[in-house]
Each structure stands twice: as structure tokens, then as C-alpha cells.
Enzyme design. Structure first.
Site, PDB file in Angstrom:
ATOM      1  N   ASP A  52       0.828  -1.202   0.000  1.00  0.00           N
ATOM      2  CA  ASP A  52       0.000   0.000   0.000  1.00  0.00           C
ATOM      3  C   ASP A  52       0.864   1.255   0.000  1.00  0.00           C
ATOM      4  OD1 ASP A  52       0.895  -0.158   2.605  1.00  0.00           O
ATOM      5  OD2 ASP A  52      -1.103  -0.272   3.514  1.00  0.00           O
ATOM      6  N   SER A  53       2.190   1.058   0.041  1.00  0.00           N
ATOM      7  CA  SER A  53       3.137   2.156  -0.172  1.00  0.00           C
ATOM      8  C   SER A  53       2.992   2.742  -1.561  1.00  0.00           C
ATOM      9  CB  SER A  53       4.580   1.678   0.054  1.00  0.00           C
ATOM     10  OG  SER A  53       4.819   0.455  -0.628  1.00  0.00           O
ATOM     11  N   ASP A  91      -0.837  -6.094  -0.041  1.00  0.00           N
ATOM     12  CA  ASP A  91      -1.381  -5.474   1.167  1.00  0.00           C
ATOM     13  C   ASP A  91      -2.889  -5.304   1.060  1.00  0.00           C
ATOM     14  OD1 ASP A  91       0.756  -5.070   2.906  1.00  0.00           O
ATOM     15  OD2 ASP A  91       1.354  -3.194   1.947  1.00  0.00           O
ATOM     16  N   LYS A 121      -1.144  -9.459   2.939  1.00  0.00           N
ATOM     17  CA  LYS A 121      -0.483  -8.985   4.160  1.00  0.00           C
ATOM     18  C   LYS A 121      -1.430  -8.055   4.912  1.00  0.00           C
ATOM     19  CE  LYS A 121       3.146  -6.084   4.102  1.00  0.00           C
ATOM     20  NZ  LYS A 121       2.651  -4.907   4.896  1.00  0.00           N
ATOM     21  N   GLU A 123      -1.806  -5.681   8.643  1.00  0.00           N
ATOM     22  CA  GLU A 123      -1.090  -5.036   9.738  1.00  0.00           C
ATOM     23  C   GLU A 123      -1.819  -5.248  11.052  1.00  0.00           C
ATOM     24  OE1 GLU A 123      -0.362  -0.938   8.948  1.00  0.00           O
ATOM     25  OE2 GLU A 123       0.643  -1.301   7.039  1.00  0.00           O
ATOM     26  N   GLU A 190       8.643  -4.061  11.225  1.00  0.00           N
ATOM     27  CA  GLU A 190       9.103  -2.782  10.708  1.00  0.00           C
ATOM     28  C   GLU A 190       9.564  -1.852  11.819  1.00  0.00           C
ATOM     29  OE1 GLU A 190       7.687   0.901   7.778  1.00  0.00           O
ATOM     30  OE2 GLU A 190       6.435  -0.892   7.958  1.00  0.00           O
TER      31      GLU A 190
END
Length: 272
Positions: A52-53, A91, A121, A123, A190
Site C-alpha cells: 500500500d506504499s 497489502d 499482508k 497489519e 518494521e
């Protein structure tokens, strides 16, 4: 005793667990489009993250929060078409899984069906365990993400190192063990202290991929625009730039413009 490196023609979630067991480090990079994915895959990277970066490096947003599910499907589809060997992990974007496991499953199914991605993925730890379980029960491979979780940046208030205090460090370890018990195949850590990241990697059997988490983990991930030096404004301690493409591309584009204006391009050999 060293173990001979296995030649994987196709990387799967099982491959990554084998690599950890054999002491082989795992390489992971982001990609968001067909051309870049094809290059990254050809170079032998094990895992490609459609992060999602993309919200930051592709769309220019300040955070990862604005990117939509439709946009993630678009980027993931483009990447999958360029990949032959790497495992493609995507993501789940902010707002598609945090509060409602059924919504998480609907979002996950859309990405898996429409893009052809291999895994997703998410979070978070105990806060999202129901969503993780829902996906895993549906047969969707899940990679966890702990430590600095960019989708929660407004809760943290900054991008500083996480889990430096004992209470947060203890929760991170417990969350990593929880994600393993639930059935996740790997975890990203991270921007946490290196000693803590190594402790986590040694305490669970699934691979731990670090970004700003030191060298004691099972693999590393970077954003490709940062690693190639396309972004000259981002310089955290953990980033190693392997090229300075910002400078090289700027020079090349400036030369092209100069050649066009001077009528040097195209020359006689460059026309029909």
C-alpha cells in the site's frame, strides 16, 4: 553445518518456511507495475510485495491510508502478469479488514480472484485476529506485519522506532506468536530494535522479514523506489541505496529535451 541452497523454480509459502529452516535469507522488494515486477522477478528476488506504499510512491499521498481496494487490485494485477518465479504478496488496504472479519474476507477474495495474487499482508496482531482467522479458514495465505504499522500512523503520531519500551516489546512478541499459532506463513517487522527482532525470529518457526529491524531476522524488504534511489527525499538509517536513479534519470531526461530542441534527435539513423 551449512545446507546446500535449493534452486526454487517457483517460490511458495512453503518455500519460505523451508528457507528459514535451512538458514537461507529471504529477499523481498516492492513492485507496483508490470515492467518493474518483471525486472525484480528476473533478478531473482524471492517475494514481491504489492505494498500500500503505492499510495506514497505512485500516487504522491503523505500516508498509505488513501489507497483504495480497487487501486490495490489494479496494481496487483499488473505485477502478477510480470512474474514467473516470485511469491506475490498484496497489502489489504486501510479500512478493508480492521473492524469486520466478513468485510476482510470480501476484500481478500476480490484481490485474490481479480489479480491472481498468491497471498495477502495485514497489519496488526491481536486486534485483527478474527480477520486473520477468517482469511486463513478460507484458504487465503496471510503474512503478518508488526512494529511500525503505517496504516496506524495517526495513532502513533510519528514514524519513530517502535517497541523500545518493555510493555510494547512484550506485546509484539506475543502478537508474533499469536500470528504463528493462527497459521500465518510469515511476519514483517518494521522499524523496531534489532535485538528484539532477532528475539522474535528465534522464538517462532515462520520467517520474519525485517525493514529497519536489523540483520538477525530471516529476510529483508525495501521499497524499490527507495532502494534504487528514485526517491531522494527519504533517507532513514535502514535504507541502503543501490543506485541513484533520481540523478541519472534527471540527467538523461534533460539530455533528451536538449537533443530534441537542438534537432539532434532524431538523427538520420533514427528515422525511416
Amino acid at each position: 553445518m551449512s545446507v546446500a541452497k535449493k534452486d526454487y523454480k517457483r517460490i511458495t509459502t512453503k518455500s519460505l518456511i523451508e528457507m528459514k529452516a535451512n538458514g537461507e535469507k529471504i529477499s523481498m522488494l516492492t513492485a507496483y507495475d508490470f515492467t518493474m515486477a518483471k525486472i525484480v522477478d528476473s533478478a531473482g528476488v524471492d517475494v514481491i510485495l504489492v505494498g500500500d506504499s503505492a499510495s506514497n510512491v505512485m500516487a504522491g499521498h503523505e500516508t498509505t491510508l488513501p489507497i483504495t481496494l480497487d487501486q490495490m487490485v489494479y496494481h496487483a494485477s499488473s505485477v502478477v502478469r510480470g512474474v514467473d518465479r516470485a511469491l506475490v504478496v498484496v497489502d489489504l488496504p486501510f479500512g478493508t479488514y480492521q473492524s469486520d472479519p466478513k468485510e476482510a474476507l470480501r476484500s481478500a477474495i476480490r484481490i485474490m480472484k481479480e489479480s491472481g495474487a498468491h497471498a495477502l499482508k495485514l497489519e496488526g496482531g491481536s486486534e485483527i485476529k478474527d480477520s486473520v482467522k477468517k482469511l486463513l479458514h478460507a484458504g487465503i495465505p496471510v503474512m503478518g506485519h508488526l512494529g511500525l504499522t503505517p496504516q496506524s500512523i495517526y495513532k502513533f503520531g510519528s514514524y519513530t522506532v517502535r517497541a523500545k519500551e518493555e510493555q510494547e516489546a512484550d506485546k509484539l512478541i506475543e502478537d508474533a506468536k499469536l500470528l504463528e499459532r493462527l497459521g500465518c506463513f510469515a511476519v514483517v517487522l518494521e522499524k523496531i530494535p534489532a535485538a528484539l527482532a532477532q528475539k522474535v525470529a528465534e522464538s517462532i518457526s515462520i520467517p520474519v522479514i525485517g525493514i529497519g529491524a536489523g540483520g538477525g531476522v530471516d529476510g529483508q524488504v525495501l521499497v524499490i523506489h527507495d532502494m534504487l534511489g528514485m526517491n531522494n527525499e527519504f533517507s532513514p538509517r535502514f535504507l541502503r541505496r543501490y543506485l541513484n536513479l533520481y540523478e541519472q534519470m534527471t540527467e538523461a531526461i534533460a539530455q533528451y529535451s536538449k537533443d530534441v530542441k537542438s534537432s539532434d534527435f532524431p538523427n538520420e539513423k533514427e528515422q525511416y
